[in-house]
Enzyme design. Structure first.
Site, PDB file in Angstrom:
ATOM      1  N   ASN A 134       0.781  -1.636  -0.368  1.00 46.14           N
ATOM      2  CA  ASN A 134      -0.127  -0.045   0.165  1.00 46.14           C
ATOM      3  C   ASN A 134       1.077   1.084  -0.230  1.00 46.14           C
ATOM      4  O   ASN A 134       1.463   2.095   0.886  1.00 46.14           O
ATOM      5  CB  ASN A 134      -0.827   0.064   1.599  1.00 46.14           C
ATOM      6  CG  ASN A 134      -2.062   1.846   1.003  1.00 46.14           C
ATOM      7  OD1 ASN A 134      -2.097   1.989   0.418  1.00 46.14           O
ATOM      8  ND2 ASN A 134      -2.448   1.480   2.587  1.00 46.14           N
ATOM      9  N   LYS A 154       0.227   4.470   0.167  1.00 42.73           N
ATOM     10  CA  LYS A 154      -0.930   5.615   0.511  1.00 42.73           C
ATOM     11  C   LYS A 154      -0.516   6.879  -0.746  1.00 42.73           C
ATOM     12  O   LYS A 154      -0.568   6.061  -1.780  1.00 42.73           O
ATOM     13  CB  LYS A 154      -0.090   5.825   1.389  1.00 42.73           C
ATOM     14  CG  LYS A 154      -0.516   4.355   2.285  1.00 42.73           C
ATOM     15  CD  LYS A 154       0.235   4.069   3.802  1.00 42.73           C
ATOM     16  CE  LYS A 154      -0.399   3.310   4.742  1.00 42.73           C
ATOM     17  NZ  LYS A 154      -0.063   3.075   5.930  1.00 42.73           N
ATOM     18  N   HIS A 183      -9.355   1.543   4.244  1.00 41.43           N
ATOM     19  CA  HIS A 183      -8.332   1.619   4.844  1.00 41.43           C
ATOM     20  C   HIS A 183      -8.474   2.361   6.757  1.00 41.43           C
ATOM     21  O   HIS A 183      -9.297   3.459   6.124  1.00 41.43           O
ATOM     22  CB  HIS A 183      -7.424   1.893   4.414  1.00 41.43           C
ATOM     23  CG  HIS A 183      -5.591   2.080   4.952  1.00 41.43           C
ATOM     24  ND1 HIS A 183      -5.105   2.981   6.156  1.00 41.43           N
ATOM     25  CD2 HIS A 183      -4.852   0.884   5.235  1.00 41.43           C
ATOM     26  CE1 HIS A 183      -4.505   2.733   6.149  1.00 41.43           C
ATOM     27  NE2 HIS A 183      -3.968   1.360   5.777  1.00 41.43           N
ATOM     28  N   GLU A 236      -6.902   4.992   7.706  1.00 42.62           N
ATOM     29  CA  GLU A 236      -6.286   6.569   6.970  1.00 42.62           C
ATOM     30  C   GLU A 236      -8.007   6.507   6.554  1.00 42.62           C
ATOM     31  O   GLU A 236      -8.903   8.256   6.647  1.00 42.62           O
ATOM     32  CB  GLU A 236      -5.812   6.520   6.369  1.00 42.62           C
ATOM     33  CG  GLU A 236      -4.504   5.978   7.399  1.00 42.62           C
ATOM     34  CD  GLU A 236      -2.661   5.383   6.833  1.00 42.62           C
ATOM     35  OE1 GLU A 236      -2.641   5.607   5.543  1.00 42.62           O
ATOM     36  OE2 GLU A 236      -2.055   4.742   6.973  1.00 42.62           O
ATOM     37  N   GLU A 272      -5.841  -4.630  10.513  1.00 42.16           N
ATOM     38  CA  GLU A 272      -4.525  -4.052  10.450  1.00 42.16           C
ATOM     39  C   GLU A 272      -5.527  -3.427  12.053  1.00 42.16           C
ATOM     40  O   GLU A 272      -5.843  -2.353  11.623  1.00 42.16           O
ATOM     41  CB  GLU A 272      -4.969  -2.813   9.524  1.00 42.16           C
ATOM     42  CG  GLU A 272      -4.468  -3.213   8.625  1.00 42.16           C
ATOM     43  CD  GLU A 272      -3.382  -3.011   7.218  1.00 42.16           C
ATOM     44  OE1 GLU A 272      -3.120  -2.531   6.621  1.00 42.16           O
ATOM     45  OE2 GLU A 272      -4.006  -1.700   6.996  1.00 42.16           O
ATOM     46  N   GLY A 307       1.858   2.025  10.678  1.00 43.81           N
ATOM     47  CA  GLY A 307       3.165   3.903  10.326  1.00 43.81           C
ATOM     48  C   GLY A 307       3.497   3.750  11.963  1.00 43.81           C
ATOM     49  O   GLY A 307       4.612   5.464  11.673  1.00 43.81           O
ATOM     50  N   SER A 348       2.255  -2.644  10.609  1.00 46.23           N
ATOM     51  CA  SER A 348       4.589  -2.220  10.052  1.00 46.23           C
ATOM     52  C   SER A 348       5.092  -3.683   9.995  1.00 46.23           C
ATOM     53  O   SER A 348       6.135  -4.440  10.995  1.00 46.23           O
ATOM     54  CB  SER A 348       4.609  -1.932  11.604  1.00 46.23           C
ATOM     55  OG  SER A 348       4.047  -0.806  12.499  1.00 46.23           O
TER      56      SER A 348
HETATM   57  P1  PGA Z   1       2.708   0.107   7.639  1.00 47.77           P
HETATM   58  O1  PGA Z   1       1.372   0.363   6.780  1.00 47.77           O
HETATM   59  O2  PGA Z   1       3.261  -1.359   6.986  1.00 47.77           O
HETATM   60  O3  PGA Z   1       3.389   1.540   7.120  1.00 47.77           O
HETATM   61  O4  PGA Z   1       2.205  -0.238   9.325  1.00 47.77           O
HETATM   62  C1  PGA Z   1       0.206  -0.850   6.574  1.00 47.77           C
HETATM   63  C2  PGA Z   1      -1.541   0.011   6.358  1.00 47.77           C
HETATM   64  O5  PGA Z   1      -1.290   1.255   6.644  1.00 47.77           O
HETATM   65  O6  PGA Z   1      -1.396  -0.307   5.401  1.00 47.77           O
END
Ligand code: PGA
Length: 248
Positions: A9, A11, A94, A96, A166, A172, A212
């Protein structure tokens, strides 16, 4: 057996030129992958990425899709538009988007239905916030989010859905759920699917972990019986890092 699926992803990262370079670098590193490999790039990069990955084992993904076929929805993209751009997978719901863009369980459901009806594969994200886990609500939250997202699908349509668990506190942040925590909560999600669609559908659906996930922790997570892959943010932005995850 469920075939693992590792999806990047990206982003809001990478210009078309950078995106094309990243997949060029990635191709030789992941060509022998035993899992499905997907890169979910910003929509402006589809045209640059698609010809580069043509004929390889890397699949194109998007990060959102609207639920209407067309119309006055400024800034949105329809499932047919994604399909026509060579997209096979789309991330939906997601955290976010839920946190910053008003995404709700209801719109996650509408987007998921629109995506699978158009022939896309949906990667539907669910996960609890830190305070929800601390209060002991994780199982309730992921059960509710999963069932709300999927309840109007048929069992056949469900075959084109991947769920991504998630935990919001792990995205993140460098914090990862422990292998056991991730496995246990994904087991809860599978039970929620079984309750709606039956044991057979639940045994078939692929459920990823995200938050992560990276080269140093992928092995332990992927050794867990319930975990069928990963949705990778930070570690998907460099070819070598992402390849380490893909080749777990
Ligand atoms: P990350 O993000 O691996 O940077 O924690 C995962 C995601 O948001 O899909």
């Amino acid at each position: 057996m469920r075939k693992p699926i590792i999806a990047g992803n990206w982003k809001m990262n990478k210009t078309p030129e950078e995106a094309a370079q990243l997949v060029k670098d990635l191709i030789p590193l992941v060509k022998d992958a035993k899992c499905d490999v997907v890169v979910c790039t910003p929509a402006v990069n589809f045209a640059a990425v698609k010809p580069v990955i043509e004929g390889t084992n890397i699949k194109l993904g998007a990060q959102n899709v609207h639920f209407k076929a067309s119309g006055a929805y400024t800034g949105e993209l329809s499932a047919d538009m994604l399909k026509a751009s060579g997209v096979e997978y789309v991330i939906i719901g997601h955290s976010e988007r839920r946190q910053y863009f008003g995404e709700t369980d209801k719109t996650v459901n509408l987007r998921t239905v629109a995506a699978v009806k158009a022939g896309l594969k949906a990667i539907v994200c669910v996960g609890e916030m830190k305070d929800e886990r601390e209060a002991g609500y994780t199982d309730m939250i992921v059960t509710y989010q999963t069932q709300m997202a999927l309840h109007t699908l048929t069992a056949e349509e469900l075959e084109n859905v991947v769920v991504a668990y998630e935990p919001v506190w792990a995205i993140g942040t460098g914090l990862t759920a422990t292998d056991e925590q991730a496995n246990e909560t994904i087991g809860v999600i599978r039970k929620a699917i079984a309750a709606k669609f039956g044991e057979e559908a639940a045994a078939k659906i692929r459920i990823q972990y995200g938050g992560s996930m990276k080269g140093s922790n992928v092995k332990g997570l992927m050794a867990q019986p319930e975990i069928d892959g990963g949705l990778i943010g930070g570690a998907s932005l460099k070819a070598e890092d992402f390849a380490q995850v893909v080749n777990f």
